[in-house]
Motif scaffolding. Structure first.
Motif, PDB file in Angstrom:
ATOM      1  N   GLN A  17       0.828  -1.203   0.000  1.00 51.81           N
ATOM      2  CA  GLN A  17       0.000   0.000   0.000  1.00 51.81           C
ATOM      3  C   GLN A  17       0.863   1.253   0.000  1.00 51.81           C
ATOM      4  OE1 GLN A  17      -3.211   0.313  -0.382  1.00 51.81           O
ATOM      5  NE2 GLN A  17      -3.576  -1.899  -0.444  1.00 51.81           N
ATOM      6  N   ASN A  18       2.013   1.198   0.653  1.00 52.16           N
ATOM      7  CA  ASN A  18       2.894   2.364   0.712  1.00 52.16           C
ATOM      8  C   ASN A  18       3.481   2.691  -0.658  1.00 52.16           C
ATOM      9  OD1 ASN A  18       2.442   2.627   3.449  1.00 52.16           O
ATOM     10  ND2 ASN A  18       4.209   1.370   4.000  1.00 52.16           N
ATOM     11  N   MET A  19       3.873   1.684  -1.401  1.00 57.23           N
ATOM     12  CA  MET A  19       4.397   1.909  -2.748  1.00 57.23           C
ATOM     13  C   MET A  19       3.306   2.459  -3.658  1.00 57.23           C
ATOM     14  SD  MET A  19       7.608   1.025  -3.356  1.00 57.23           S
ATOM     15  CE  MET A  19       8.900   0.026  -2.743  1.00 57.23           C
ATOM     16  N   ALA A  20       2.101   1.932  -3.520  1.00 56.82           N
ATOM     17  CA  ALA A  20       0.988   2.413  -4.338  1.00 56.82           C
ATOM     18  C   ALA A  20       0.657   3.862  -4.008  1.00 56.82           C
ATOM     19  CB  ALA A  20      -0.238   1.531  -4.129  1.00 56.82           C
ATOM     20  N   LEU A  21       0.689   4.210  -2.733  1.00 57.09           N
ATOM     21  CA  LEU A  21       0.424   5.588  -2.325  1.00 57.09           C
ATOM     22  C   LEU A  21       1.528   6.525  -2.823  1.00 57.09           C
ATOM     23  CD1 LEU A  21      -1.342   7.554  -0.751  1.00 57.09           C
ATOM     24  CD2 LEU A  21       0.021   7.006   1.270  1.00 57.09           C
ATOM     25  N   ALA A  22       2.770   6.092  -2.726  1.00 54.91           N
ATOM     26  CA  ALA A  22       3.887   6.900  -3.242  1.00 54.91           C
ATOM     27  C   ALA A  22       3.747   7.105  -4.745  1.00 54.91           C
ATOM     28  CB  ALA A  22       5.217   6.230  -2.911  1.00 54.91           C
ATOM     29  N   SER A  23       3.332   6.070  -5.453  1.00 58.05           N
ATOM     30  CA  SER A  23       3.118   6.177  -6.889  1.00 58.05           C
ATOM     31  C   SER A  23       2.002   7.163  -7.205  1.00 58.05           C
ATOM     32  CB  SER A  23       2.781   4.808  -7.467  1.00 58.05           C
ATOM     33  OG  SER A  23       2.373   4.918  -8.797  1.00 58.05           O
ATOM     34  N   LEU A  24       0.936   7.122  -6.427  1.00 53.71           N
ATOM     35  CA  LEU A  24      -0.192   8.034  -6.619  1.00 53.71           C
ATOM     36  C   LEU A  24       0.242   9.483  -6.396  1.00 53.71           C
ATOM     37  CD1 LEU A  24      -3.268   8.029  -7.137  1.00 53.71           C
ATOM     38  CD2 LEU A  24      -3.563   7.888  -4.682  1.00 53.71           C
ATOM     39  N   ILE A  25       0.996   9.728  -5.344  1.00 55.88           N
ATOM     40  CA  ILE A  25       1.459  11.085  -5.039  1.00 55.88           C
ATOM     41  C   ILE A  25       2.439  11.579  -6.105  1.00 55.88           C
ATOM     42  CG2 ILE A  25       2.837  12.436  -3.404  1.00 55.88           C
ATOM     43  CD1 ILE A  25       1.554  10.692  -1.184  1.00 55.88           C
ATOM     44  N   LEU A  26       3.387  10.738  -6.484  1.00 53.92           N
ATOM     45  CA  LEU A  26       4.371  11.136  -7.489  1.00 53.92           C
ATOM     46  C   LEU A  26       3.727  11.338  -8.855  1.00 53.92           C
ATOM     47  CD1 LEU A  26       7.372   8.895  -6.447  1.00 53.92           C
ATOM     48  CD2 LEU A  26       7.255  11.377  -6.341  1.00 53.92           C
ATOM     49  N   LEU A  31       2.073  15.163 -13.022  1.00 50.81           N
ATOM     50  CA  LEU A  31       1.043  15.745 -13.879  1.00 50.81           C
ATOM     51  C   LEU A  31       0.888  17.234 -13.627  1.00 50.81           C
ATOM     52  CD1 LEU A  31      -0.789  14.628 -16.060  1.00 50.81           C
ATOM     53  CD2 LEU A  31      -2.532  14.284 -14.341  1.00 50.81           C
ATOM     54  N   LEU A  32       0.990  17.645 -12.376  1.00 49.90           N
ATOM     55  CA  LEU A  32       0.825  19.056 -12.040  1.00 49.90           C
ATOM     56  C   LEU A  32       2.030  19.899 -12.435  1.00 49.90           C
ATOM     57  CD1 LEU A  32      -0.862  18.819  -8.530  1.00 49.90           C
ATOM     58  CD2 LEU A  32      -1.929  19.472 -10.696  1.00 49.90           C
ATOM     59  N   VAL A  42      11.526  13.084 -13.231  1.00 49.35           N
ATOM     60  CA  VAL A  42      11.959  12.271 -12.086  1.00 49.35           C
ATOM     61  C   VAL A  42      10.747  11.737 -11.332  1.00 49.35           C
ATOM     62  CG1 VAL A  42      13.097  12.380  -9.840  1.00 49.35           C
ATOM     63  CG2 VAL A  42      14.204  13.372 -11.831  1.00 49.35           C
ATOM     64  N   CYS A  43       9.758  12.597 -11.061  1.00 48.73           N
ATOM     65  CA  CYS A  43       8.559  12.153 -10.345  1.00 48.73           C
ATOM     66  C   CYS A  43       7.799  11.096 -11.133  1.00 48.73           C
ATOM     67  CB  CYS A  43       7.638  13.338 -10.056  1.00 48.73           C
ATOM     68  SG  CYS A  43       8.211  14.388  -8.738  1.00 48.73           S
ATOM     69  N   ALA A  44       7.647  11.308 -12.435  1.00 49.37           N
ATOM     70  CA  ALA A  44       6.904  10.347 -13.255  1.00 49.37           C
ATOM     71  C   ALA A  44       7.626   9.005 -13.325  1.00 49.37           C
ATOM     72  CB  ALA A  44       6.700  10.914 -14.656  1.00 49.37           C
ATOM     73  N   SER A  45       8.933   9.053 -13.494  1.00 50.40           N
ATOM     74  CA  SER A  45       9.695   7.800 -13.569  1.00 50.40           C
ATOM     75  C   SER A  45       9.620   7.017 -12.256  1.00 50.40           C
ATOM     76  CB  SER A  45      11.154   8.094 -13.903  1.00 50.40           C
ATOM     77  OG  SER A  45      11.243   8.775 -15.123  1.00 50.40           O
ATOM     78  N   LEU A  46       9.804   7.728 -11.158  1.00 52.21           N
ATOM     79  CA  LEU A  46       9.690   7.047  -9.857  1.00 52.21           C
ATOM     80  C   LEU A  46       8.269   6.551  -9.608  1.00 52.21           C
ATOM     81  CD1 LEU A  46      11.902   9.293  -7.561  1.00 52.21           C
ATOM     82  CD2 LEU A  46      12.373   6.967  -8.326  1.00 52.21           C
ATOM     83  N   LEU A  71      -1.453   8.079 -13.804  1.00 52.52           N
ATOM     84  CA  LEU A  71      -1.063   9.479 -13.599  1.00 52.52           C
ATOM     85  C   LEU A  71       0.406   9.711 -13.927  1.00 52.52           C
ATOM     86  CD1 LEU A  71      -2.942  10.405 -10.300  1.00 52.52           C
ATOM     87  CD2 LEU A  71      -3.473  11.149 -12.618  1.00 52.52           C
ATOM     88  N   SER A  72       1.266   8.796 -13.516  1.00 53.81           N
ATOM     89  CA  SER A  72       2.694   8.936 -13.803  1.00 53.81           C
ATOM     90  C   SER A  72       2.959   8.849 -15.295  1.00 53.81           C
ATOM     91  CB  SER A  72       3.495   7.851 -13.078  1.00 53.81           C
ATOM     92  OG  SER A  72       3.350   7.975 -11.694  1.00 53.81           O
ATOM     93  N   SER A  73       2.293   7.937 -15.964  1.00 56.78           N
ATOM     94  CA  SER A  73       2.471   7.807 -17.416  1.00 56.78           C
ATOM     95  C   SER A  73       1.979   9.046 -18.144  1.00 56.78           C
ATOM     96  CB  SER A  73       1.729   6.573 -17.931  1.00 56.78           C
ATOM     97  OG  SER A  73       2.230   5.413 -17.316  1.00 56.78           O
TER      98      SER A  73
END
Length: 124
Positions: A17-26, A31-32, A42-46, A71-73
């Protein structure tokens, strides 16, 4: 511990869940901030890496991980499209980077970058 459908055999949920949340935030940050090329890339890649790592050992991804991946993509795609478009605009309008730099120097009324630095008071 979660249980298999037979109700007897426990199995460990390997989704993170922590990795998924980090992915959501990044992904949201990417996107912003798609106008800030280095930060957004960097944010999108991570975000993409964390979304893929959030699967753990299972074949499926939880909802937060999927949304973070999307969102990252999108953030990475928008950033790359924006900067490729700007590069093509500079090529078409000014004939290349040298033309763009010459137009910038003409805007300030100087003939060289050294004069521009002197005018601005920047040590060269």
């Amino acid at each position: 511990m979660d249980y298999q459908p037979d109700g007897q055999t426990p199995y460990q949920n390997t989704h993170s869940q922590n990795m998924a949340l980090a992915s959501l935030i990044l992904g949201t940050l990417a996107l912003l901030t798609c106008g800030c090329i280095y930060f957004a890339v960097v944010c999108a890649s991570l975000g993409i890496i964390f979304a893929l790592l959030s699967k753990g050992g299972s074949l499926t991804m939880n909802t937060s991980g999927k949304i973070g991946l999307v969102l990252s993509s999108l953030g990475l795609a928008f950033t790359l499209l924006l900067y490729i478009g700007l590069f093509l605009y500079v090529l078409k309008t000014y004939g290349g980077f040298d033309g763009f730099m010459q137009e910038s120097l003409n805007f300030y009324g100087v003939d060289s970058i050294e004069e521009l630095y002197q005018m601005m008071g920047v040590p060269y």
